[in-house]
Scaffold this motif. Structure first.
Motif, PDB file in Angstrom:
ATOM      1  N   SER A   1       0.847  -1.189   0.000  1.00  0.00           N
ATOM      2  CA  SER A   1       0.000   0.000   0.000  1.00  0.00           C
ATOM      3  C   SER A   1       0.883   1.240   0.000  1.00  0.00           C
ATOM      4  CB  SER A   1      -0.931   0.001   1.223  1.00  0.00           C
ATOM      5  OG  SER A   1      -1.905   1.024   1.113  1.00  0.00           O
ATOM      6  N   GLN A   2       0.499   2.220  -0.787  1.00  0.00           N
ATOM      7  CA  GLN A   2       1.256   3.461  -0.889  1.00  0.00           C
ATOM      8  C   GLN A   2       0.330   4.646  -0.661  1.00  0.00           C
ATOM      9  OE1 GLN A   2       3.584   3.883  -4.470  1.00  0.00           O
ATOM     10  NE2 GLN A   2       4.069   6.041  -4.099  1.00  0.00           N
ATOM     11  N   ARG A   3       0.794   5.608   0.107  1.00  0.00           N
ATOM     12  CA  ARG A   3       0.023   6.812   0.388  1.00  0.00           C
ATOM     13  C   ARG A   3       0.135   7.785  -0.784  1.00  0.00           C
ATOM     14  NH1 ARG A   3       1.229  11.055   5.356  1.00  0.00           N
ATOM     15  NH2 ARG A   3      -0.240  12.688   4.669  1.00  0.00           N
ATOM     16  N   VAL A   4      -0.967   8.442  -1.081  1.00  0.00           N
ATOM     17  CA  VAL A   4      -1.002   9.456  -2.128  1.00  0.00           C
ATOM     18  C   VAL A   4      -0.654  10.806  -1.503  1.00  0.00           C
ATOM     19  CG1 VAL A   4      -2.445  10.593  -3.863  1.00  0.00           C
ATOM     20  CG2 VAL A   4      -2.786   8.160  -3.336  1.00  0.00           C
ATOM     21  N   PRO A   5       0.274  11.577  -2.090  1.00  0.00           N
ATOM     22  CA  PRO A   5       0.561  12.916  -1.553  1.00  0.00           C
ATOM     23  C   PRO A   5      -0.715  13.741  -1.436  1.00  0.00           C
ATOM     24  CG  PRO A   5       2.216  12.312  -3.168  1.00  0.00           C
ATOM     25  CD  PRO A   5       1.161  11.237  -3.216  1.00  0.00           C
ATOM     26  N   ASP A   6      -0.796  14.559  -0.405  1.00  0.00           N
ATOM     27  CA  ASP A   6      -2.026  15.291  -0.109  1.00  0.00           C
ATOM     28  C   ASP A   6      -2.475  16.202  -1.237  1.00  0.00           C
ATOM     29  OD1 ASP A   6      -2.075  14.054   2.339  1.00  0.00           O
ATOM     30  OD2 ASP A   6      -1.276  15.765   3.451  1.00  0.00           O
ATOM     31  N   ASP A   7      -1.531  16.679  -2.038  1.00  0.00           N
ATOM     32  CA  ASP A   7      -1.891  17.618  -3.107  1.00  0.00           C
ATOM     33  C   ASP A   7      -1.942  16.943  -4.475  1.00  0.00           C
ATOM     34  OD1 ASP A   7       0.806  17.143  -3.355  1.00  0.00           O
ATOM     35  OD2 ASP A   7       1.381  19.252  -3.608  1.00  0.00           O
ATOM     36  N   GLU A   8      -2.121  15.621  -4.491  1.00  0.00           N
ATOM     37  CA  GLU A   8      -2.124  14.903  -5.762  1.00  0.00           C
ATOM     38  C   GLU A   8      -3.347  13.997  -5.918  1.00  0.00           C
ATOM     39  OE1 GLU A   8       1.590  13.099  -6.785  1.00  0.00           O
ATOM     40  OE2 GLU A   8       2.714  14.950  -6.463  1.00  0.00           O
ATOM     41  N   MET A   9      -3.479  13.452  -7.118  1.00  0.00           N
ATOM     42  CA  MET A   9      -4.600  12.593  -7.492  1.00  0.00           C
ATOM     43  C   MET A   9      -4.064  11.314  -8.107  1.00  0.00           C
ATOM     44  SD  MET A   9      -7.731  13.542 -10.063  1.00  0.00           S
ATOM     45  CE  MET A   9      -8.937  12.322 -10.604  1.00  0.00           C
ATOM     46  N   VAL A  10      -4.736  10.192  -7.847  1.00  0.00           N
ATOM     47  CA  VAL A  10      -4.299   8.894  -8.335  1.00  0.00           C
ATOM     48  C   VAL A  10      -5.425   8.208  -9.086  1.00  0.00           C
ATOM     49  CG1 VAL A  10      -4.976   7.568  -6.281  1.00  0.00           C
ATOM     50  CG2 VAL A  10      -3.012   6.816  -7.648  1.00  0.00           C
ATOM     51  N   VAL A  11      -5.072   7.305 -10.007  1.00  0.00           N
ATOM     52  CA  VAL A  11      -6.036   6.533 -10.783  1.00  0.00           C
ATOM     53  C   VAL A  11      -5.584   5.079 -10.815  1.00  0.00           C
ATOM     54  CG1 VAL A  11      -7.122   6.184 -13.042  1.00  0.00           C
ATOM     55  CG2 VAL A  11      -6.524   8.501 -12.281  1.00  0.00           C
ATOM     56  N   VAL A  12      -6.508   4.152 -10.654  1.00  0.00           N
ATOM     57  CA  VAL A  12      -6.246   2.734 -10.895  1.00  0.00           C
ATOM     58  C   VAL A  12      -7.259   2.256 -11.928  1.00  0.00           C
ATOM     59  CG1 VAL A  12      -6.086   0.418  -9.937  1.00  0.00           C
ATOM     60  CG2 VAL A  12      -5.373   2.372  -8.556  1.00  0.00           C
ATOM     61  N   ALA A  13      -6.747   1.668 -13.007  1.00  0.00           N
ATOM     62  CA  ALA A  13      -7.601   1.245 -14.121  1.00  0.00           C
ATOM     63  C   ALA A  13      -7.270  -0.186 -14.517  1.00  0.00           C
ATOM     64  CB  ALA A  13      -7.429   2.195 -15.301  1.00  0.00           C
ATOM     65  N   ASN A  14      -7.435  -1.114 -13.546  1.00  0.00           N
ATOM     66  CA  ASN A  14      -7.296  -2.552 -13.793  1.00  0.00           C
ATOM     67  C   ASN A  14      -5.873  -3.036 -13.995  1.00  0.00           C
ATOM     68  OD1 ASN A  14     -10.167  -1.937 -15.693  1.00  0.00           O
ATOM     69  ND2 ASN A  14     -10.200  -2.901 -13.690  1.00  0.00           N
ATOM     70  N   MET A  15      -4.923  -2.298 -13.490  1.00  0.00           N
ATOM     71  CA  MET A  15      -3.564  -2.785 -13.409  1.00  0.00           C
ATOM     72  C   MET A  15      -2.878  -2.087 -12.235  1.00  0.00           C
ATOM     73  SD  MET A  15      -0.420  -2.926 -16.194  1.00  0.00           S
ATOM     74  CE  MET A  15      -1.336  -3.895 -17.370  1.00  0.00           C
ATOM     75  N   PHE A  16      -2.001  -2.824 -11.558  1.00  0.00           N
ATOM     76  CA  PHE A  16      -1.264  -2.231 -10.451  1.00  0.00           C
ATOM     77  C   PHE A  16      -0.590  -0.934 -10.888  1.00  0.00           C
ATOM     78  CE2 PHE A  16      -0.413  -6.857  -8.944  1.00  0.00           C
ATOM     79  CZ  PHE A  16      -1.613  -6.894  -8.259  1.00  0.00           C
ATOM     80  N   VAL A  17      -0.448  -0.004  -9.943  1.00  0.00           N
ATOM     81  CA  VAL A  17       0.234   1.261 -10.234  1.00  0.00           C
ATOM     82  C   VAL A  17       1.384   1.547  -9.276  1.00  0.00           C
ATOM     83  CG1 VAL A  17      -1.808   2.286 -11.311  1.00  0.00           C
ATOM     84  CG2 VAL A  17      -1.414   2.606  -8.851  1.00  0.00           C
ATOM     85  N   ILE A  18       1.491   0.776  -8.212  1.00  0.00           N
ATOM     86  CA  ILE A  18       2.588   0.981  -7.256  1.00  0.00           C
ATOM     87  C   ILE A  18       3.859   0.365  -7.834  1.00  0.00           C
ATOM     88  CG2 ILE A  18       3.450   0.476  -4.934  1.00  0.00           C
ATOM     89  CD1 ILE A  18       0.544   0.443  -3.980  1.00  0.00           C
ATOM     90  N   ARG A  19       4.929   1.114  -7.817  1.00  0.00           N
ATOM     91  CA  ARG A  19       6.194   0.669  -8.413  1.00  0.00           C
ATOM     92  C   ARG A  19       7.245   0.445  -7.322  1.00  0.00           C
ATOM     93  NH1 ARG A  19       6.089  -1.051 -13.793  1.00  0.00           N
ATOM     94  NH2 ARG A  19       4.488   0.105 -14.889  1.00  0.00           N
ATOM     95  N   HIS A  20       8.077   1.425  -7.101  1.00  0.00           N
ATOM     96  CA  HIS A  20       9.174   1.298  -6.138  1.00  0.00           C
ATOM     97  C   HIS A  20       8.654   1.541  -4.722  1.00  0.00           C
ATOM     98  CE1 HIS A  20      11.688   1.036  -9.594  1.00  0.00           C
ATOM     99  NE2 HIS A  20      11.413   2.268  -9.986  1.00  0.00           N
ATOM    100  N   ILE A  21       9.102   0.721  -3.799  1.00  0.00           N
ATOM    101  CA  ILE A  21       8.544   0.737  -2.448  1.00  0.00           C
ATOM    102  C   ILE A  21       9.656   0.848  -1.416  1.00  0.00           C
ATOM    103  CG2 ILE A  21       6.584  -0.656  -3.195  1.00  0.00           C
ATOM    104  CD1 ILE A  21       7.877  -3.051  -1.794  1.00  0.00           C
ATOM    105  N   ASP A  22       9.292   1.291  -0.221  1.00  0.00           N
ATOM    106  CA  ASP A  22      10.221   1.404   0.900  1.00  0.00           C
ATOM    107  C   ASP A  22       9.464   1.102   2.190  1.00  0.00           C
ATOM    108  OD1 ASP A  22      12.162   1.925   2.768  1.00  0.00           O
ATOM    109  OD2 ASP A  22      12.402   4.055   2.252  1.00  0.00           O
ATOM    110  N   LEU A  23       9.484  -0.159   2.600  1.00  0.00           N
ATOM    111  CA  LEU A  23       8.760  -0.548   3.805  1.00  0.00           C
ATOM    112  C   LEU A  23       9.416  -0.028   5.078  1.00  0.00           C
ATOM    113  CD1 LEU A  23       7.580  -4.186   2.984  1.00  0.00           C
ATOM    114  CD2 LEU A  23       6.293  -2.047   2.879  1.00  0.00           C
ATOM    115  N   ASP A  24      10.598   0.574   4.957  1.00  0.00           N
ATOM    116  CA  ASP A  24      11.225   1.229   6.105  1.00  0.00           C
ATOM    117  C   ASP A  24      10.670   2.628   6.325  1.00  0.00           C
ATOM    118  OD1 ASP A  24      12.885  -0.936   6.692  1.00  0.00           O
ATOM    119  OD2 ASP A  24      14.395  -0.272   5.234  1.00  0.00           O
ATOM    120  N   ASP A  25       9.765   3.050   5.455  1.00  0.00           N
ATOM    121  CA  ASP A  25       9.139   4.366   5.576  1.00  0.00           C
ATOM    122  C   ASP A  25       7.627   4.187   5.686  1.00  0.00           C
ATOM    123  OD1 ASP A  25       8.404   6.984   5.540  1.00  0.00           O
ATOM    124  OD2 ASP A  25       9.141   7.421   3.514  1.00  0.00           O
TER     125      ASP A  25
END
Length: 601
Positions: A232-256
């Motif tokens: 799971s990734q948080r969306v920046p407060d001043d931004e907008m996200v779309v999911v259209a039937n394919m994953f969109v999360i790419r690079h991750i950092d579970l230490d953050d």
């Protein structure tokens, strides 16, 4: 040479036919979800949306209220496989609306999990929508490289996204709680995709509370059916996200954990399967995503990518994003989220959900395929698709003829008055959204009445569906009447929200009275709108029939067919001079009416 080419063509057709028959879920029921951060909205707070683009099966039309409950120590919660059609569930304990009727037998649980002491009230349909604390979520089915069977089918997985979303809204007030709850239960009990095949084996949710928006991805573990992989990734407060039937999360950092949450196995599971080499920077989508269309179209995935481009370009045209990139697993083509050029209104999301790429080169209301009257609907099904799909496919619009419902969840920092959904029945381009407050306990009966196999004037869904169906007779003409009515009613709806907002001080002094008043006003609006929509249907029947436009007694307007269309189809009879010679329609292979040609052979 020609014989060899024909042989190669037939080989492609056979391969595609086998692929389609082996994968019955070739993008028939996938959905579009959007999320907007609190600093990117006009009124503050977050928004999430969902279009429930149902597929070949019928859908349960009921908008259902699940009440809050207290539970005894040691109580167990049943977990069901939620069905597509009516009834999706038969369980009076879940909600009085799910009590058995007409001899229905109670649903059989797949299993049980420990219940919590108290569960919150929420609205649901195919998925959970919004709970009494405003927490809302929008779904989009995704494909993955992993697939596991449910316990009902001989597997080990207990959880699908339908029940995960419900449990999250029963137990959580925040988006962080929701994604960790869904992910944790998937890890503990196993996850399976509700749709068959790899193309429907995974899920995405956009989850919002009044402070944060998170994107959630989950898929079965590739080997162990009793657990899952999620991120799971948080969306920046001043931004907008779309999911259209394919994953969109790419690079991750579970230490953050401020920005990323996920399962401990998120990298190791991919490494064990050879989906990640352990050396490059880990890319979740590259490792786990599956292209839902087919390997033949894998390099040109506009099914997801075109919607992402359209929505991002709508809110942030200054970025000048390339519409031709598609959205493919191997590498990022579009950003995870974008900062809108201007703050986003609730009406902005409504208009996006009504979209068929109007005004762009992909406009589905243009070209020969749209017919003489600009019909943007491109119907699925038929063996003919098995022949043409190797070369391309229709553009996938945001507003789909097969949408059962759509909604926008609004979560502002205003108890009672700032938490509500805008809810619309049937295809978004011909619907009008009604307000349903997170704390109200009922909606008019028409919003939980009816089935798709039997027409009924007692059902709200049938009112909107009938108007949408009639619109297809002369779309370019009729849609103007339909949307004029929708926009007029939508303006009234916005005024109602402002009126209730003006009473927000009552949330402290007399919250119960405010909830009842908001419910009364919202339900009155819904009932008046529905009555008006049936009158609109009668008006359209009498205005548009037999090819004419009739607006009173006397002479009618015979609009006929546009000249460009008559010339294009090449079958117009110019009596008495015989048939006009057929004229080729764009023989250069360029897009025609939203049909894209892909030159891969």
């Amino acid at each position: 040479m020609a014989a060899r080419a024909l042989h190669a063509l037939m080989g492609v057709v056979v391969a595609w036919t086998v692929l389609v028959e082996a994968s019955p879920n070739v993008d028939r029921d996938h959905c579009t979800a959007m999320g907007v951060g609190k600093s990117a909205t006009v009124r503050g707070g977050t928004m999430v949306s969902h279009t429930d683009d149902s597929g070949d099966a019928t859908s349960d039309l009921r908008l259902v209220r699940v009440p809050a409950k207290d539970h005894e120590p040691g109580a167990m919660r049943p977990v069901y496989h939620i069905l597509d059609g009516y009834p999706r569930l038969v369980d009076a304990e879940r909600s009085p609306y799910y009590a058995p009727v007409n001899g229905q037998k109670p649903s059989t649980p797949l299993g049980y999990i420990p219940e919590v002491e108290h569960t919150y009230a929420y609205w649901e349909q195919d998925y959970a929508l919004q709970n009494e604390h405003g927490l809302a979520m929008g779904e989009s089915t995704c494909g993955s490289n992993a697939q596991q069977a449910s316990v009902a089918d001989g597997g080990k997985a207990l959880m699908a996204i339908e029940e995960l979303s419900r449990i999250a809204l029963e137990r959580c007030k925040t988006a962080r709680c929701a994604v960790t709850t869904m992910g944790g239960l998937g890890e503990q009990y196993g996850f399976y995709g509700s749709d068959p095949g790899l193309g429907g084996s995974a899920e995405a949710m956009i989850v919002g509370d009044q402070e944060e928006v998170w994107v959630f991805h989950i898929l079965p573990h590739p080997v162990n059916g009793s657990t899952a992989v999620w991120i799971s990734q948080r969306v920046p407060d001043d931004e907008m996200v779309v999911v259209a039937n394919m994953f969109v999360i790419r690079h991750i950092d579970l230490d953050d954990p401020e920005w990323f949450l996920g399962s401990a196995n998120v990298k190791s599971a991919a490494l064990e399967q050879g989906w990640w080499d352990g050396e490059k920077e880990f890319d979740f989508t590259a490792a786990y995503a599956y292209n839902q269309l087919s390997p033949l179209l894998h390099k040109n995935d506009y099914y997801s990518g075109r919607r992402i481009w359209r929505i991002f370009d709508w809110v942030a045209p200054s970025l000048h994003l390339d519409s031709t990139l598609g959205h493919v697993p191997e590498k990022p083509t579009y950003p995870f989220s974008v900062k809108p050029d201007e703050r986003v209104e609730e009406n902005t999301l409504m208009m996006i959900m009504k979209d068929h790429y109007e005004g762009t080169e992909y406009d589905l209301t243009k070209g020969l395929a749209a017919g003489p009257f600009g019909n943007p609907n491109r119907y699925a099904g038929g063996r003919g698709e098995n022949v043409v799909f190797p070369y391309g496919g229709w553009e996938r619009a945001i507003s789909m003829y097969r949408t059962t419902y759509s909604f926008i969840g609004v979560i502002r920092d205003a108890p009672v008055t700032g938490h509500y959904i805008w809810y619309g029945q049937d295809a978004p381009h011909g619907t009008c959204y009604v307000p349903v407050y997170a704390n109200q306990n009922s909606v008019p009966a028409a919003w939980y009445t009816g089935v798709q196999s039997e027409f009924s004037r007692d059902s709200a869904w049938w009112a909107f569906n009938f108007v949408n169906q009639w619109t297809t007779l002369k779309y370019s003409y009729i849609i103007k009447d339909v949307q004029a009515a929708a926009f007029a009613w939508q303006a009234k709806g916005f005024e109602l929200i402002k009126e209730i907002d003006g009473l927000s001080n009552m949330a402290v002094s007399d919250a119960d009275a405010l909830v009842l008043y908001a419910e009364k006003k919202a339900n009155s609006f819904s009932s008046e709108l529905l009555d008006s929509w049936w009158k609109l249907s009668d008006f359209l029947i009498s205005k548009y029939y037999n090819g004419y436009i009739t607006e009173g007694e006397g002479e009618r307007q015979a609009v006929g067919y546009p000249a460009w269309w008559l010339e294009s189809v090449g079958t117009y009879v110019n009596y008495p001079n015989g048939d006009v010679e057929p004229k080729p329609c764009k023989p250069d292979g360029k897009p025609v009416g939203g049909f894209r040609k892909i030159d891969f052979l």
